[in-house]
Design a protein around this motif. Structure first.
Motif, PDB file in Angstrom:
ATOM      1  N   LYS A  15     -11.559  -6.593   6.026  1.00  0.00           N
ATOM      2  CA  LYS A  15     -11.976  -6.333   4.484  1.00  0.00           C
ATOM      3  C   LYS A  15     -11.525  -5.220   3.877  1.00  0.00           C
ATOM      4  CE  LYS A  15     -16.241  -6.503   2.067  1.00  0.00           C
ATOM      5  NZ  LYS A  15     -16.122  -5.231   1.192  1.00  0.00           N
ATOM      6  N   THR A  16     -11.617  -4.086   4.653  1.00  0.00           N
ATOM      7  CA  THR A  16     -11.259  -2.952   4.252  1.00  0.00           C
ATOM      8  C   THR A  16      -9.719  -2.708   3.848  1.00  0.00           C
ATOM      9  OG1 THR A  16     -12.779  -1.486   5.694  1.00  0.00           O
ATOM     10  CG2 THR A  16     -11.021  -0.477   4.817  1.00  0.00           C
ATOM     11  N   TYR A  17      -8.828  -3.336   4.727  1.00  0.00           N
ATOM     12  CA  TYR A  17      -7.399  -3.282   4.490  1.00  0.00           C
ATOM     13  C   TYR A  17      -7.260  -4.080   3.176  1.00  0.00           C
ATOM     14  CZ  TYR A  17      -2.572  -3.826   5.159  1.00  0.00           C
ATOM     15  OH  TYR A  17      -1.032  -3.752   4.964  1.00  0.00           O
ATOM     16  N   PHE A  18      -7.675  -5.196   2.885  1.00  0.00           N
ATOM     17  CA  PHE A  18      -7.774  -5.813   1.641  1.00  0.00           C
ATOM     18  C   PHE A  18      -8.181  -5.110   0.676  1.00  0.00           C
ATOM     19  CE2 PHE A  18      -7.813 -10.396   4.117  1.00  0.00           C
ATOM     20  CZ  PHE A  18      -6.311 -10.036   4.448  1.00  0.00           C
ATOM     21  N   ASP A  19      -9.258  -4.306   0.723  1.00  0.00           N
ATOM     22  CA  ASP A  19      -9.821  -3.660  -0.435  1.00  0.00           C
ATOM     23  C   ASP A  19      -8.807  -2.413  -0.840  1.00  0.00           C
ATOM     24  OD1 ASP A  19     -12.165  -5.183  -0.768  1.00  0.00           O
ATOM     25  OD2 ASP A  19     -13.261  -3.915   0.550  1.00  0.00           O
ATOM     26  N   ARG A  20      -8.143  -2.077   0.374  1.00  0.00           N
ATOM     27  CA  ARG A  20      -7.365  -0.897  -0.055  1.00  0.00           C
ATOM     28  C   ARG A  20      -5.849  -1.249  -0.701  1.00  0.00           C
ATOM     29  NH1 ARG A  20      -4.539   2.500  -1.713  1.00  0.00           N
ATOM     30  NH2 ARG A  20      -3.471   4.318  -0.671  1.00  0.00           N
ATOM     31  N   ASN A  30      -1.850   6.675 -12.573  1.00  0.00           N
ATOM     32  CA  ASN A  30      -1.263   6.045 -11.553  1.00  0.00           C
ATOM     33  C   ASN A  30      -2.054   4.735 -11.018  1.00  0.00           C
ATOM     34  OD1 ASN A  30       1.173   7.246 -10.763  1.00  0.00           O
ATOM     35  ND2 ASN A  30      -0.179   8.900 -10.779  1.00  0.00           N
ATOM     36  N   ILE A  31      -1.739   3.756 -11.005  1.00  0.00           N
ATOM     37  CA  ILE A  31      -2.390   2.553 -10.379  1.00  0.00           C
ATOM     38  C   ILE A  31      -2.128   2.131  -9.172  1.00  0.00           C
ATOM     39  CG2 ILE A  31      -2.933   0.007 -11.011  1.00  0.00           C
ATOM     40  CD1 ILE A  31      -2.475   0.771 -13.959  1.00  0.00           C
ATOM     41  N   SER A  32      -3.029   2.226  -8.161  1.00  0.00           N
ATOM     42  CA  SER A  32      -2.621   1.673  -6.906  1.00  0.00           C
ATOM     43  C   SER A  32      -2.706   0.339  -6.818  1.00  0.00           C
ATOM     44  CB  SER A  32      -3.886   2.597  -6.113  1.00  0.00           C
ATOM     45  OG  SER A  32      -3.446   2.233  -4.528  1.00  0.00           O
ATOM     46  N   VAL A  33      -1.596  -0.299  -6.130  1.00  0.00           N
ATOM     47  CA  VAL A  33      -1.548  -1.522  -5.823  1.00  0.00           C
ATOM     48  C   VAL A  33      -0.438  -1.881  -4.590  1.00  0.00           C
ATOM     49  CG1 VAL A  33      -0.728  -4.033  -6.617  1.00  0.00           C
ATOM     50  CG2 VAL A  33      -1.663  -2.252  -8.291  1.00  0.00           C
ATOM     51  N   MET A  34      -0.942  -2.587  -3.581  1.00  0.00           N
ATOM     52  CA  MET A  34      -0.343  -2.909  -2.551  1.00  0.00           C
ATOM     53  C   MET A  34      -0.042  -1.489  -1.957  1.00  0.00           C
ATOM     54  SD  MET A  34       0.018  -6.206  -3.096  1.00  0.00           S
ATOM     55  CE  MET A  34      -0.108  -6.903  -4.122  1.00  0.00           C
ATOM     56  N   SER A  35      -1.093  -0.438  -1.829  1.00  0.00           N
ATOM     57  CA  SER A  35      -0.998   0.689  -1.217  1.00  0.00           C
ATOM     58  C   SER A  35       0.294   1.481  -1.805  1.00  0.00           C
ATOM     59  CB  SER A  35      -0.570   0.618   0.464  1.00  0.00           C
ATOM     60  OG  SER A  35      -1.680  -0.228   0.980  1.00  0.00           O
ATOM     61  N   ASN A  36       0.679   1.253  -2.906  1.00  0.00           N
ATOM     62  CA  ASN A  36       1.598   2.047  -3.569  1.00  0.00           C
ATOM     63  C   ASN A  36       1.045   2.446  -4.806  1.00  0.00           C
ATOM     64  OD1 ASN A  36       4.337   1.922  -2.137  1.00  0.00           O
ATOM     65  ND2 ASN A  36       3.559   0.037  -1.891  1.00  0.00           N
ATOM     66  N   ASP A  37       1.509   3.509  -5.585  1.00  0.00           N
ATOM     67  CA  ASP A  37       1.125   3.982  -6.860  1.00  0.00           C
ATOM     68  C   ASP A  37       2.295   3.573  -7.709  1.00  0.00           C
ATOM     69  OD1 ASP A  37      -1.261   5.043  -5.955  1.00  0.00           O
ATOM     70  OD2 ASP A  37      -0.855   7.204  -6.619  1.00  0.00           O
TER      71      ASP A  37
END
Length: 821
Positions: A212-217, A228-235
């Motif tokens: 759950k934590t990983y998906f939330d990240r 900056n918008i964080s998506v898929m652990s990238n900015d």
């Protein structure tokens, strides 16, 4: 409240971004990506108006004061046009200067602060979140394979409006309902989770909290007003970031004049399609407020992003009573796969609905007391009736079936067998119920002293006891003909698994085994088979006897402390020897220590594996402080000393320039001690690139009683390679690193100046092997290429100084396997 779907009268396709208003009012909204809308008013309304460019305006009567569903179709407007001749001329070069689209986006940027939600003194609202993950684009042939014969109930028909093909295999769903509170002055936020639920897998195989934590990240809140918008652990750089005009091209593609205020459609695309940038459209008011009323964000097919075949972000805003626009719904949909084709993939969708905003109302101080996020005690116990009444958005019957389907799946014997095999392959443990054998990658290894080494062991599981845990292994070296073994017993004070956060346990253990001095590993077992391959002279080893008692206490805020008592007896082996200043060889060195270690990792997120916690990288720092005292005369201890060490780790995100992982560390030893008790700096003689070690330093090459170090590892995420055509197509990424270590020995710990200490080791030919750092720090750096085959990083490493030492290299090539998006 009125909700429904808007479609084209001819094609029956859904229409996105249709303007929907209560007739003769300014209360309105827009349909989302799938043509759905929801509109509410606290006053009775009698009619709805639907406006869309290219379609006739439609007005529909509604029943006042009743919540209802109203689905409509819009008829295209037909106009007779005179002949138009278009002649192609010289291509006009795109420029920011005198470009009305750029001038408009600069106005949007200039008005960001007054349009964002943080412009209010206080904000309170409700938030409903739904996250769904599925195996997508499943073919009929794959679906009907023999292995899925018992699992046909899992498959669903895929919505044609989503990414992918015909069949879906839903594997995960989670929901949450929360109250959100924000304060501008002082800046505070609070989340109160009132209800939450998710698919629960068997904890023997999967860490549910960690997943759950990983998906939330990966799927964080989308705030277009952030730079900056964080998506898929990238900015990703927002299209309305301060520097957006330097990275995006903007075009005015439409003006919606048949509504108030007028809305301008701005299309944008990256200047370089390989960079971490979006493409799509934003809708902006043309009334001097320049507020965003909607956005559709996607990514270019050439973007340097791994495994992501497609991505859509849909943001809907609605006007409030104060005349501003606030986010009402966001939807992030992504499709993952190994290739660009239409093969089987993995689809993730996160939908967040925001309702019942309250602006600039007085919030009691008690609202912000305690932690910034609170989960109510009964949040996970809400029944189906509660969810049905309180969801802020609709959910399909097929999606609700996922909870029951996964429960049914986990009870099937064939599925249990499959999970055991998968766990063995990826986690390295074979579960036998109350006991599990592993890790598999330590069963076989070799080195110059032990020769062939075989090991077998395992540990108990919560099925045996939730209070008591035991771990053991036995190993045998065929060259030294010695047995090694490990035994531990752990008592869980909080009656929870000792592998579950927050930990609270006491452990007693004894270990008789070997260790290479100066080899420190992260997330890898020392006798991992792959670490058997080493460069240079590698003949030093210690035989160790460790007697330990440790107490570990973690808190929900991610502060933890560890209290330890250890007796350590070490015997040198191979090319390592201990020799005092009287030229007498010392066979055994014994120390007794007490220690306290403090750790604080605010907002830390991790996935709990079978052996290690794997941190989920984020921008928050991690602080460590450890104090150790040597006790002479206690349990055979031979020395008194004090050792203090501290470190700070932090990731810095630099927008389009990638990110840097920085570690600053320092240590000091007070007291007169022989070199085995000094700080033996982390070295690496394998061919793997190790982030926290010095990759061209030999084992036991440097020792210190005081030191400071800095370690910088920067990943540019392809910022430069994306400008080079061939490299851009390969989606390679450039990385650089720099490590510096400054330290030394005080006279009292330097055997060349003080008697009563062990001599520093030499090689067999008499050349010097171990040194103290001089006036210059040890330095090394590297340049590398990452994302090779989407998994491999290769670095060219250079050592900058101390090159006159024997058995050292100025250059080296190291590789590292790294999975990244």
């Amino acid at each position: 409240m009125v909700s429904g779907t808007v479609r084209d009268a001819s094609t029956k396709e859904t229409l996105p971004y249709v303007s929907v208003f209560f007739k003769d009012t300014k209360i309105g909204t827009q349909t989302d990506l799938n043509g759905n809308y929801t509109l509410s008013s606290n006053q009775p309304q009698s009619a709805l108006s639907f406006n869309y460019v290219g379609y006739n305006i439609l007005t529909k009567n509604i029943t006042p004061s009743i919540s209802q569903t109203l689905n409509v179709v819009l008829a295209p407007s037909a106009n007779s046009l005179d002949e138009v001749m278009v002649v192609g001329g010289k291509k006009v070069r795109y420029r920011n200067k005198d470009n009305p689209a750029v001038e408009l986006i600069r106005q949007v940027i200039a008005h960001k602060d007054e349009n964002r939600i943080k412009s209010y003194q206080t904000v309170a609202y409700q938030q409903y979140e739904k996250m769904l993950f599925s195996v997508s684009n499943v073919s009929e042939k794959f679906k009907n394979k023999k292995m899925f014969r018992n699992y046909q109930f899992l498959f669903q028909e895929q919505d044609s409006t989503l990414i992918g093909g015909k069949n879906l295999l839903p594997v995960y769903i989670q929901e949450s309902l929360s109250d959100q509170y924000l304060s501008k002055d002082p800046l505070k936020s609070k989340t109160v989770v009132k209800a939450q639920k998710q698919v629960e897998f068997d904890n023997r195989y999967i860490d549910n909290k960690g997943m759950k934590t990983y998906f939330d990240r990966m799927y964080q809140d989308i705030d277009i007003y952030q730079n900056n918008i964080s998506v898929m652990s990238n900015d990703f750089l927002s299209p309305i970031a301060n520097g957006a005009p330097n990275f995006y091209k903007f075009f005015i593609t439409d003006t919606l004049k048949n509504q108030k205020p007028q809305i301008i459609e701005l299309s944008f695309t990256p200047r370089n399609t390989g960079d971490m940038l979006f493409e799509g459209k934003i809708y902006v008011t043309n009334d001097g407020q320049y507020a965003v009323t909607g956005a559709t964000l996607g990514v270019n097919k050439n973007i340097n992003l791994n495994f992501v075949r497609a991505m859509k972000i849909d943001l809907n805003f609605e006007p409030n009573a104060l005349g501003k626009y606030n986010l009402s719904k966001s939807n992030l949909l992504s499709d993952f796969g190994l290739g660009k084709g239409k093969g089987i993939g993995f689809t993730g969708e996160r939908t967040v609905t925001y309702k019942n905003y309250q602006f600039d109302t007085k919030l009691p101080d008690t609202v912000f007391q305690g932690k910034s996020k609170v989960v109510l005690a009964d949040a996970a116990k809400k029944n189906d009736s509660y969810w049905q009444q309180n969801r802020l958005d609709t959910i399909s019957a097929n999606q609700l079936k996922i909870y029951k389907n996964i429960d049914t799946l986990q009870n099937l014997p064939s599925f249990k067998r499959t999970m055991k095999i998968v766990t063995l392959l990826f986690a390295g443990y074979q579960n036998l119920g109350p006991y599990e054998i592993g890790p598999v990658n330590t069963f076989y290894s070799f080195n110059n002293v032990e020769g062939l080494r075989l090991r077998l062991g395992g540990r108990t599981t919560p099925e045996l006891s939730k209070r008591y845990y035991f771990e053991n292994y036995a190993a045998y070296g065929f060259k030294d003909e010695k047995w090694k073994f490990f035994l531990s017993a752990t008592y869980s004070i909080n009656n929870k698994s000792i592998y579950e956060f927050p930990q609270n346990y006491i452990r007693a253990s004894f270990q008789r085994d070997t260790k290479i001095p100066g080899q420190e590993l992260q997330f890898v077992q020392e006798d991992n088979f792959l670490l058997s391959f080493k460069r240079g002279v590698n003949d030093m080893l210690l035989y160790n006897d460790f007697y330990r008692v440790d107490y570990v206490k973690e808190y929900e805020n991610h502060f933890s402390y560890t209290l330890g008592l250890k007796k350590w007896s070490q015997t040198p082996a191979g090319g390592l020897y201990y020799q005092n200043d009287a030229s007498q060889f010392v066979n055994r060195l014994t120390t007794s220590e007490v220690s306290v270690q403090l750790r604080y990792a605010p907002n830390e997120k991790f996935y709990q594996g079978k052996i290690y916690r794997s941190p989920i990288a984020d921008r928050y720092p991690v602080f460590n402080l450890k104090y150790t005292a040597g006790l002479k005369g206690v349990l055979g201890g031979e020395y008194n000393y004090h050792n203090i060490m501290g470190s700070i780790d932090k990731r810095f995100y630099l927008s389009q320039l990638g990110y840097s992982d920085v570690t600053f560390e320092g240590g000091y030893i007070a007291g007169k001690v022989p070199f085995p008790l000094l700080d033996i700096h982390r070295a690496n003689q394998t061919y793997a690139y190790q982030l926290s070690s010095y990759n061209l330093m030999n084992f036991l090459e440097f020792v210190s009683d005081h030191y400071v170090s800095i370690n910088i590892d920067h990943n540019f995420n392809g910022f430069f390679f994306n400008k080079i055509p061939l490299l851009k197509k390969l989606k390679l990424r450039e990385v650089v690193s720099f490590k510096a270590l400054y330290g030394g020995l005080r006279d009292e710990n330097n055997p060349a100046l003080t008697s009563g200490l062990y001599r520093l080791p030499d090689y067999e030919d008499g050349s010097k092997r171990t040194y103290a750092l001089g006036n210059d720090p040890y330095m090394e750096g590297s340049v590398g290429v990452g994302n090779i085959f989407k998994l491999l990083r290769v670095d060219l490493v250079r050592r900058f100084n101390y090159l006159n030492h024997p058995e050292v290299s100025e250059w080296g090539i190291r590789a590292r396997v790294k999975f990244d998006f």
